[in-house]
Design an enzyme around this catalytic site. Structure first.
Site, PDB file in Angstrom:
ATOM      1  N   ASP A   9       0.874  -1.165   0.000  1.00 42.07           N
ATOM      2  CA  ASP A   9       0.000   0.000   0.000  1.00 42.07           C
ATOM      3  C   ASP A   9       0.924   1.231   0.000  1.00 42.07           C
ATOM      4  O   ASP A   9       2.138   1.099   0.218  1.00 42.07           O
ATOM      5  CB  ASP A   9      -0.887  -0.031   1.251  1.00 42.07           C
ATOM      6  CG  ASP A   9      -1.776   1.191   1.383  1.00 42.07           C
ATOM      7  OD1 ASP A   9      -2.322   1.642   0.363  1.00 42.07           O
ATOM      8  OD2 ASP A   9      -1.905   1.691   2.508  1.00 42.07           O
ATOM      9  N   MET A  10       0.385   2.406  -0.203  1.00 41.06           N
ATOM     10  CA  MET A  10       1.231   3.595  -0.281  1.00 41.06           C
ATOM     11  C   MET A  10       1.073   4.511   0.935  1.00 41.06           C
ATOM     12  O   MET A  10       2.016   4.699   1.712  1.00 41.06           O
ATOM     13  CB  MET A  10       0.914   4.381  -1.558  1.00 41.06           C
ATOM     14  CG  MET A  10       1.843   5.580  -1.791  1.00 41.06           C
ATOM     15  SD  MET A  10       1.520   6.417  -3.373  1.00 41.06           S
ATOM     16  CE  MET A  10       0.033   7.359  -2.965  1.00 41.06           C
ATOM     17  N   ASP A  11      -0.119   5.094   1.119  1.00 40.97           N
ATOM     18  CA  ASP A  11      -0.330   6.060   2.202  1.00 40.97           C
ATOM     19  C   ASP A  11      -0.260   5.370   3.561  1.00 40.97           C
ATOM     20  O   ASP A  11      -0.992   4.420   3.819  1.00 40.97           O
ATOM     21  CB  ASP A  11      -1.681   6.755   2.033  1.00 40.97           C
ATOM     22  CG  ASP A  11      -1.724   7.621   0.786  1.00 40.97           C
ATOM     23  OD1 ASP A  11      -1.043   8.656   0.772  1.00 40.97           O
ATOM     24  OD2 ASP A  11      -2.433   7.243  -0.171  1.00 40.97           O
ATOM     25  N   LYS A 143     -11.124  -0.190  -1.662  1.00 38.84           N
ATOM     26  CA  LYS A 143     -10.927  -0.999  -0.466  1.00 38.84           C
ATOM     27  C   LYS A 143     -12.055  -0.693   0.526  1.00 38.84           C
ATOM     28  O   LYS A 143     -12.485   0.447   0.613  1.00 38.84           O
ATOM     29  CB  LYS A 143      -9.568  -0.669   0.169  1.00 38.84           C
ATOM     30  CG  LYS A 143      -8.364  -0.931  -0.750  1.00 38.84           C
ATOM     31  CD  LYS A 143      -7.070  -0.468  -0.078  1.00 38.84           C
ATOM     32  CE  LYS A 143      -5.881  -0.661  -1.007  1.00 38.84           C
ATOM     33  NZ  LYS A 143      -4.606  -0.213  -0.395  1.00 38.84           N
ATOM     34  N   ASP A 168      -1.663  -0.690   6.271  1.00 40.08           N
ATOM     35  CA  ASP A 168      -1.681   0.009   7.564  1.00 40.08           C
ATOM     36  C   ASP A 168      -3.085   0.216   8.112  1.00 40.08           C
ATOM     37  O   ASP A 168      -3.246   0.585   9.273  1.00 40.08           O
ATOM     38  CB  ASP A 168      -0.999   1.381   7.441  1.00 40.08           C
ATOM     39  CG  ASP A 168      -1.804   2.354   6.581  1.00 40.08           C
ATOM     40  OD1 ASP A 168      -2.264   1.942   5.500  1.00 40.08           O
ATOM     41  OD2 ASP A 168      -1.959   3.510   6.985  1.00 40.08           O
TER      42      ASP A 168
END
Length: 221
Positions: A9-11, A143, A168
């Protein structure tokens, strides 16, 4: 070469952008008369921007700006903050580089739009690190629906059961698990006691805990 893939994931995983999202959302929504506070931002963590806007519009409908225009304002503000203040999460760049050095198929699966992905990867110096970049903006559902992870696995050419996702948020974890993947979760400090994270395969305090021996053991398990 290990017969598995890593999907990040990124953020909140690669970049410490959740506070930046919160700042942007509070600024934009407050200007519309929506009484959003920083503590309320966690309610929409992991959602696409259009879904965040729809969520708050349902509770505090405003007049004037369209929902799409509001989403663009938020994205523009977040993009500026990423470019000027964005910082990697502890151990994130090193974890990606480790996966790359181990020749793991490597992908990014995010709720953020590709325009922001480009800014983040440039800020972190990871422009060429991933084999596949995928955004839930191209999916019918974001998501926790598994679509973004299933599409990412298909583009990697790896069966979902052979993928390990790094997330996260609860919604992100559910998305990966619903896709049939194993999931490593690094919750935000204020979220670590959330019992829903028990659904994760592994819960870490940060990506700094990952080294080659640990990753080989997890990937081979």
């Amino acid at each position: 070469m290990l017969d598995v893939a890593a999907i990040f994931d990124m953020d909140g995983v690669l970049i410490d952008s959740e506070p930046l999202w919160c700042r942007a959302e509070v600024e934009v929504f407050n200007n519309l008369g929506v009484p959003l506070t920083p503590s309320m931002c966690s309610q929409t963590m992991g959602l696409r921007t259009d879904e965040v806007v729809s969520y708050w519009y349902a509770q505090f409908p405003w007049t004037g700006a369209s929902q799409s225009a509001v989403a663009e304002r938020i994205l523009s503000r977040v993009g500026f903050l990423v470019e000027t203040e964005g910082k990697p999460m502890p151990g994130a760049v090193e974890a990606v580089q480790l996966c790359r050095s181990m020749d793991l198929p490597l992908a990014l699966a995010t709720s953020s739009p590709m325009s922001l992905v480009s800014l983040v990867l440039k800020r972190l110096g990871l422009q060429d690190a991933f084999d596949v970049l995928n955004s839930a903006e191209t999916e019918e559902f974001g998501k926790p629906h598994p679509a973004v992870y299933l599409t990412t696995a298909r583009r990697l050419g790896v069966h979902p059961s052979k993928c390990v996702a790094v997330e996260d948020s609860i919604r992100g974890m559910m998305s990966a698990k619903n896709a049939g993947m194993r999931c490593i979760v690094i919750p935000a400090a204020e979220e670590r006691e959330n019992p829903e994270f028990a659904a994760a395969d592994i819960v870490l305090d940060s990506l700094e805990a990952i080294d080659r021996a640990w990753l080989e053991r997890v990937m081979n398990s």
